[in-house]
Design a protein around this motif. Sequence first.
Motif, short mmCIF file in Angstrom:
data_model
loop_
_atom_site.label_atom_id
_atom_site.label_comp_id
_atom_site.label_asym_id
_atom_site.label_seq_id
_atom_site.Cartn_x
_atom_site.Cartn_y
_atom_site.Cartn_z
N ASP A 65 31.98 -43.19 -12.85
CA ASP A 65 33.22 -43.70 -12.42
C ASP A 65 33.56 -44.85 -13.34
OD1 ASP A 65 35.16 -43.90 -9.90
OD2 ASP A 65 34.49 -45.78 -10.46
N SER A 98 24.01 -35.61 -11.31
CA SER A 98 25.59 -35.13 -11.19
C SER A 98 26.23 -34.59 -9.80
CB SER A 98 25.81 -33.93 -12.16
OG SER A 98 25.20 -32.92 -11.90
N TYR A 99 25.15 -33.93 -9.03
CA TYR A 99 25.54 -33.64 -7.53
C TYR A 99 26.17 -34.95 -6.59
CZ TYR A 99 23.47 -29.01 -8.53
OH TYR A 99 23.40 -28.09 -9.03
N ILE A 100 25.32 -36.30 -7.09
CA ILE A 100 25.77 -37.27 -6.51
C ILE A 100 27.00 -37.78 -6.68
CG2 ILE A 100 25.01 -39.64 -5.94
CD1 ILE A 100 22.10 -38.68 -6.06
N GLN A 102 29.41 -36.36 -7.94
CA GLN A 102 30.53 -35.30 -7.48
C GLN A 102 31.17 -35.79 -5.95
OE1 GLN A 102 29.28 -31.14 -7.52
NE2 GLN A 102 31.05 -30.81 -8.95
N GLU A 103 30.02 -36.63 -5.37
CA GLU A 103 30.39 -36.87 -3.91
C GLU A 103 30.84 -38.41 -3.78
OE1 GLU A 103 30.56 -34.70 -1.41
OE2 GLU A 103 29.94 -33.33 -2.87
N VAL A 104 30.42 -39.28 -4.64
CA VAL A 104 30.71 -40.68 -4.39
C VAL A 104 30.89 -41.20 -5.83
CG1 VAL A 104 29.45 -41.14 -2.29
CG2 VAL A 104 28.28 -41.14 -4.41
#
Length: 153
Positions: A65, A98-100, A102-104
Amino acid sequence: MHAGSQSSPNIMPEVCEMAGTLRCFDRALGQRLVARVREIVASEAASYRAKATVETLLTPSLTVDEGLAQMLLPALNTVFGQEHVARVGASAGSEDFSYIAQEVPAFFCWVGAGAPGNPPLHNPNLVLDERAMEYGLKVMTELPFVWAEQNNA
């Protein structure tokens, strides 16, 4: 790729296993490429009257981000000194984080633990400089304070 054994190279193996990675930044493109790999594998296997399966683990690309990165950059500058902090563009590394992300909103950084002339990551001869752990801990300690200050928490 593995098929057969070196002790008997003239015997046709029953099974051949191939493994590899396919990495890209566009999820739709990644899905199209995997579909194409499946087509090619099926076609090649059929040409030899064989059966083939393709197993995949689709790990998303790691995105940072930008707003969060700008907010937390001062913590890196504090710990490492601004002259030792470099922004790196997109990386094709495969990362579970990368999975985290995608969520926050997420921020990801590397703490250099190598040395000039030292082999790169994933090399069996790599020797990490364990002194880098001190800097990693300092960054992880500093980041929450910077975040709290920026968010009036």
